[in-house]
Design a protein around this motif. Structure first.
Motif, mmCIF file in Angstrom:
data_model
loop_
_atom_site.group_PDB
_atom_site.id
_atom_site.type_symbol
_atom_site.label_atom_id
_atom_site.label_comp_id
_atom_site.label_asym_id
_atom_site.label_seq_id
_atom_site.Cartn_x
_atom_site.Cartn_y
_atom_site.Cartn_z
ATOM 1 N N TYR A 131 -48.542 4.679 -6.191
ATOM 2 C CA TYR A 131 -47.361 5.543 -6.306
ATOM 3 C C TYR A 131 -46.313 5.175 -5.253
ATOM 4 C CZ TYR A 131 -49.703 8.868 -9.507
ATOM 5 O OH TYR A 131 -50.318 9.462 -10.587
ATOM 6 N N GLN A 132 -46.776 4.879 -4.054
ATOM 7 C CA GLN A 132 -45.834 4.497 -3.001
ATOM 8 C C GLN A 132 -45.123 3.191 -3.361
ATOM 9 O OE1 GLN A 132 -47.603 3.944 0.868
ATOM 10 N NE2 GLN A 132 -45.638 3.903 1.921
ATOM 11 N N GLN A 184 -41.628 12.329 -4.829
ATOM 12 C CA GLN A 184 -41.031 11.154 -4.198
ATOM 13 C C GLN A 184 -39.538 11.012 -4.479
ATOM 14 O OE1 GLN A 184 -45.000 8.468 -4.885
ATOM 15 N NE2 GLN A 184 -43.163 7.357 -4.314
ATOM 16 N N ARG A 234 -47.817 14.491 -6.069
ATOM 17 C CA ARG A 234 -47.397 13.546 -5.021
ATOM 18 C C ARG A 234 -46.350 12.587 -5.551
ATOM 19 N NH1 ARG A 234 -50.993 13.143 -0.575
ATOM 20 N NH2 ARG A 234 -49.512 11.584 0.196
ATOM 21 N N LEU A 235 -46.491 12.156 -6.794
ATOM 22 C CA LEU A 235 -45.508 11.249 -7.388
ATOM 23 C C LEU A 235 -44.188 11.976 -7.635
ATOM 24 C CD1 LEU A 235 -44.673 8.570 -8.635
ATOM 25 C CD2 LEU A 235 -45.784 9.275 -10.764
ATOM 26 N N GLU A 281 -46.947 6.507 -16.802
ATOM 27 C CA GLU A 281 -48.241 6.171 -16.238
ATOM 28 C C GLU A 281 -49.219 5.953 -17.381
ATOM 29 O OE1 GLU A 281 -51.561 7.342 -12.885
ATOM 30 O OE2 GLU A 281 -49.872 8.719 -13.212
ATOM 31 N N TYR A 339 -41.497 12.102 -16.157
ATOM 32 C CA TYR A 339 -42.805 11.445 -16.168
ATOM 33 C C TYR A 339 -43.467 11.594 -17.531
ATOM 34 C CZ TYR A 339 -47.843 10.929 -15.135
ATOM 35 O OH TYR A 339 -49.170 10.576 -15.143
#
Length: 217
Positions: free
Chosen positions: A37-38, A65, A61-62, A50, A71
């Motif tokens: 993800y980073q 960002q 968490r995604l 994804e 998504y």
């Protein structure tokens, strides 16, 4: 659960055993998921796909960002799609669809970024799957693949049942065949207990690729 049964659940989680496997994977795969993800590094307003998110345990968490992300999670397991939809009911930035990658009900060039974590093992044959990913990305879009390398997996019984394992450089070559460019490879070490209770000394790989701004003839 036998290694063969576990391999089948890792490919297509279903039923109560599938839920347990998915929960275990959310925990055990956390380092490679967050690293991928980073590396994806979404920008505000990006459309993200994804492939194989399961129940998408680390999706918050995604989504944190960048702002206004869109998504889509595409999974071959209907049970995982239903579970993810229930888990993120009311999350307007996320949608989950059921289907195989090579028959994905998505428009060409509809995604800014694509991420796939610990699913490249199941893309057999490999090249058609990578070509679909290229098709789905807009020109200039980014693909991130996260996985454990061949040496981390090949000796374990579960991975002898329908998995293709990779060192990394051969995937870089396959991505170039699929008309991706700029394919840096980053590795990092992990030590953990696997789903069979065995200690694993793993090497995780994050492979990033870009679709050229101009279509390849």
């Amino acid at each position: 659960m036998s290694p063969e049964q576990l391999a089948a659940q890792l490919r297509h989680p279903n039923g109560e055993d599938g839920n347990k496997v998915a929960d275990n994977m959310d925990v055990r795969n956390r380092p490679v998921i967050l690293a991928a993800y980073q590396a994806l590094a979404p920008a505000n307003g990006d459309r993200i796909l994804e492939v194989g998110p399961g129940s998408a345990g680390h999706l918050p968490r995604l989504l944190a960002q960048a702002n206004n992300l869109h998504y889509t999670g595409l999974d071959a397991s209907r049970d995982m799609v239903l579970r993810a939809r229930e888990r993120y009911l009311g999350e307007t930035r996320a949608a989950f669809i059921h289907g195989e990658l090579t028959q994905a009900p998505l428009a060409p060039a509809s995604m800014d970024r694509i991420v796939a974590i610990n699913v490249v093992y199941f893309w057999q044959p490999l090249l058609p799957a990578l070509q679909v990913l290229n098709l789905l990305l807009r020109p200039g879009g980014t693909l991130v693949l996260g996985f454990r390398d061949h040496n981390s997996m090949a000796s374990l019984a579960v991975f002898k049942h329908g998995f293709s394992t990779y060192h990394g450089p051969e995937l870089q070559q396959a991505l170039e065949q699929a008309h991706f460019t700029n394919t840096p490879l980053h590795t990092f070490a992990e030590d953990s207990v696997d789903v069979l209770g065995e200690t694993m000394h793993k090497q995780s790989v994050i492979l990033t690729a870009r679709k050229p701004q101009e279509a390849t003839p």
